[in-house]
Design a protein around this motif. Sequence first.
Motif, mmCIF file in Angstrom:
data_model
loop_
_atom_site.group_PDB
_atom_site.id
_atom_site.type_symbol
_atom_site.label_atom_id
_atom_site.label_comp_id
_atom_site.label_asym_id
_atom_site.label_seq_id
_atom_site.Cartn_x
_atom_site.Cartn_y
_atom_site.Cartn_z
ATOM 1 N N GLN A 257 -89.133 -10.252 -38.521
ATOM 2 C CA GLN A 257 -88.606 -11.612 -38.562
ATOM 3 C C GLN A 257 -88.913 -12.281 -39.900
ATOM 4 N N ASP A 258 -90.169 -12.099 -40.386
ATOM 5 C CA ASP A 258 -90.540 -12.663 -41.695
ATOM 6 C C ASP A 258 -89.596 -12.158 -42.770
ATOM 7 N N ARG A 259 -89.313 -10.884 -42.701
ATOM 8 C CA ARG A 259 -88.476 -10.282 -43.741
ATOM 9 C C ARG A 259 -87.041 -10.792 -43.634
ATOM 10 N N LEU A 260 -86.545 -10.921 -42.386
ATOM 11 C CA LEU A 260 -85.178 -11.413 -42.216
ATOM 12 C C LEU A 260 -85.083 -12.869 -42.684
ATOM 13 N N ASN A 261 -86.197 -13.605 -42.502
ATOM 14 C CA ASN A 261 -86.217 -14.998 -42.977
ATOM 15 C C ASN A 261 -86.517 -15.072 -44.465
ATOM 16 N N ASP A 262 -86.611 -13.902 -45.087
ATOM 17 C CA ASP A 262 -86.861 -13.804 -46.519
ATOM 18 C C ASP A 262 -88.220 -14.374 -46.924
ATOM 19 N N LEU A 263 -89.199 -14.241 -46.052
ATOM 20 C CA LEU A 263 -90.539 -14.714 -46.404
ATOM 21 C C LEU A 263 -91.262 -13.619 -47.170
#
Length: 520
Positions: A257-263
Amino acid sequence: MFSNISLTLQLLPILALTTLLTRLTWSYLRLRHIPGPFIASLTDLWRLIDVWRRDAHNTHIHLHAKYGDVVRIGPNTVLVSRPDIVQDVYGISKGFVKSEFYHVWQNIVNGKRAASLVFTTDEAEHAKMKRPIASAYSLSTLVEFEPLIDSTTAVFLSRLDEVFANTGKVCDLGTWLQWYAFDVIGELTLSQRLGFLEQAKDVRGIIASVAANFDRCSVLGQMPWLDLWTYKNPLYLHFLAKPVSNPILLFGQKLLQDRLNDLEPPPSTLQVQDPTLCTKILHGTLPSKPDFLSRFLHLHAEQPDIVTDRALLTYLFMNINAGSDTIASTLRAILYYLLKTPTSLSTLHHELSTAARKGHLTLPLPSWTESRTLPYLNAVITESLRLNPALGLPLERIVPATGLHLGQIYIPPGTVVGVNPWAHHRNAEIFGPDAADWRPERWIEASPEQVKYMEGNLLTFGAGKRTCLGRNIAMLELTKLVPALVMRYEMELEDPRREWRVVNSFAVRQEGLDVLIKKR
Ligand code: HEM
């Protein structure tokens, strides 16, 4: 009317007992020609208790010594170790499929089974899941992963300097190697160390949860129907279980999720003293995210029907689950055997320092191209993989309709057969009379044909269609870290007379690798 009912009720226990006795007799007779402990031929409870004791690899070694190369360890289960068995059972076109042991390991996501590549028993599903991702694990992509391994190794070395080499404290190296293995797989999969080395602790209790999962599934796997009555009981799943309960899956879900949110991952908080290590840790210097998740996301964009959201999560889980404990177990074994055998350690150190002096080994972080060609280093790694295969229970398969002929012994279709790598790798017919001993030289002294024959009998990474997908990555990691450690530190066991404790929950974890570390 009432007398009829009461007669039926009286007959019921007799009927149940007769059915049970008939089943027991039938299942006993089916494989009665195969030797083994008598109780084991009647009930799987025998092997369940054995696995629960966490020492099944030794039981299996002793069973082969006592009963020979084919041993019955359950009413329907046979343990085998003989030359050619790897081909006969695990060979690509032989038609043996994984047994119900693997069902127990399958996760439940939102009430449905989500089997990862390792644990699916359905060959068609396996092929469908494997096809899109296989190339990401191929030999040709290895070098792209090197910077990710180097960055974690740099952190590992700087932490060992700081906490142990500079202080003289005793290092529980086994635990630190496990933290290393988890952080590397985090880097490779998500370009993000999971934080074990930085925090020097079991982040979110993940390692403890993984161990608990191995402890439970290895035991239930001996009587898989027990799992259906307990953890996969539909009532439990419906009313009590969380939508995602496996801690690695939950963690994977958050990171995804972090990666999909570009975090971006949080920056490292380490104060690294050694400038040669420092530059390796900075993520900014790495090429643009050549990690597994980027590759999986790319596939997801290209083939959303095949690489679905759910599949993405399963791939992440698969990497973290299959590629951490196994590596940790192997690294511990390599260090343990080397430290127990100072002559092997000094031979290895000699080979490495000669290579470094000639400019053929980059320090502090050797490259794969350099270290893969060093004969003694590779012999040390192969010998450790032989004596300490990271998976310590039989890799169970079901005999197909053709049956299995082992010399005079016939094993009928439907029987579960398995080779335990721990027992098989100590088979003197294959590895010589000193098969039980640590001797890396065997891989150097043997003729090329003999080496090929011995390699063909190694089951550390499995074999055939279901062979380890991460094998190249594993070899990359092992071959780079071991020379880095040996060249940087003088290491000795705190108590050279003490044996380690080997705990077998399918993954083999060892305890008691306490080491004194000094910088060379
Ligand atoms: C020394 C390290 C490792 C060892 C000893 C090891 C061992 C194994 C073994 C024995 C199997 C086959 C299991 C069976 O037949 O039931 C397997 C499968 C697998 N391993 Fe590894 N493994 C290691 C590292 C890794 C790494 C680093 C990854 C991922 C990055 C990985 C991913 C997998 C996958 C995906 C499978 C399933 C393959 C399939 O069924 O198609 N392994 N491994």
